[in-house]
Design a protein around this motif. Sequence first.
Motif, mmCIF file in Angstrom:
data_model
loop_
_atom_site.group_PDB
_atom_site.id
_atom_site.type_symbol
_atom_site.label_atom_id
_atom_site.label_comp_id
_atom_site.label_asym_id
_atom_site.label_seq_id
_atom_site.Cartn_x
_atom_site.Cartn_y
_atom_site.Cartn_z
ATOM 1 N N ARG A 14 0.838 -1.194 0.000
ATOM 2 C CA ARG A 14 0.000 0.000 0.000
ATOM 3 C C ARG A 14 0.874 1.246 0.000
ATOM 4 O O ARG A 14 0.554 2.224 -0.629
ATOM 5 N N GLN A 15 1.944 1.189 0.753
ATOM 6 C CA GLN A 15 2.885 2.298 0.688
ATOM 7 C C GLN A 15 3.796 2.066 -0.506
ATOM 8 O O GLN A 15 4.869 1.515 -0.379
ATOM 9 N N ARG A 16 3.289 2.439 -1.659
ATOM 10 C CA ARG A 16 4.084 2.185 -2.843
ATOM 11 C C ARG A 16 5.370 2.988 -2.764
ATOM 12 O O ARG A 16 5.368 4.156 -2.446
ATOM 13 N N ARG A 62 8.438 5.048 -3.953
ATOM 14 C CA ARG A 62 8.640 6.033 -5.017
ATOM 15 C C ARG A 62 10.049 5.896 -5.568
ATOM 16 O O ARG A 62 10.953 5.452 -4.891
ATOM 17 N N ASN A 112 3.252 12.588 -8.993
ATOM 18 C CA ASN A 112 2.426 12.904 -7.818
ATOM 19 C C ASN A 112 1.035 13.365 -8.227
ATOM 20 O O ASN A 112 0.799 14.540 -8.458
ATOM 21 N N ASN A 113 0.136 12.439 -8.312
ATOM 22 C CA ASN A 113 -1.238 12.746 -8.683
ATOM 23 C C ASN A 113 -2.164 12.166 -7.633
ATOM 24 O O ASN A 113 -2.945 11.268 -7.881
ATOM 25 N N ARG A 114 -2.020 12.694 -6.459
ATOM 26 C CA ARG A 114 -2.705 12.109 -5.306
ATOM 27 C C ARG A 114 -4.208 12.226 -5.374
ATOM 28 O O ARG A 114 -4.914 11.487 -4.699
ATOM 29 N N ASP A 115 -4.697 13.177 -6.145
ATOM 30 C CA ASP A 115 -6.145 13.346 -6.201
ATOM 31 C C ASP A 115 -6.793 12.394 -7.201
ATOM 32 O O ASP A 115 -8.009 12.288 -7.249
ATOM 33 N N SER A 135 -3.695 7.216 -6.766
ATOM 34 C CA SER A 135 -2.529 8.117 -6.736
ATOM 35 C C SER A 135 -1.438 7.699 -7.724
ATOM 36 O O SER A 135 -0.324 7.405 -7.305
ATOM 37 N N ASP A 152 1.668 7.457 -9.949
ATOM 38 C CA ASP A 152 2.904 8.222 -9.893
ATOM 39 C C ASP A 152 3.177 8.945 -11.196
ATOM 40 O O ASP A 152 3.895 9.931 -11.218
ATOM 41 N N ARG A 161 -2.825 14.542 -17.373
ATOM 42 C CA ARG A 161 -4.248 14.847 -17.235
ATOM 43 C C ARG A 161 -4.875 15.350 -18.519
ATOM 44 O O ARG A 161 -6.001 15.009 -18.841
#
Length: 124
Positions: free
Chosen positions: A3-5, A7, A29-32, A36, A38, A42
């Motif tokens: 889950r903690q991918r 980086r 970083n596309n947390r939204d 998420s 990497d 968009r």
Amino acid sequence: MSRQRQRDTRPEIIVRRALTAIGLHYRLNNRDLPGSPDIANRSRKWVVFVHGCYWHRHDGCPRATTPKRNRSFWLEKFQNNQERDRRVCEELEALGYRVATIWECQTRVLDKLERGLLKALSPP
Ligand SMILES: [Zn+2]
């Protein structure tokens, strides 16, 4: 654990370089976004996931081994990972994104990787 991918792993850096080499731009970083991702673009609506063969269970891959001890525990854990990957993929597709999954073992042959990325991410 998955889950903690992590980086900036080596496979991920290889994929980023390949994208740059074929002229595809991305943002980190596309947390939204669901899952998420990497690596994403968009405006062109695509995301790339770089998956470890072990944690994400690359089908038929020799790296996707299963520990002999606590086997049912691991199988359940792996299954949760796979279900989560599938859900994230569906959510992104519902938002109109194309989703490319690159497996860790696919980052070893660079020209093949580049061709695969082009094919997966080029507009239809
Ligand atoms: Zn693999």
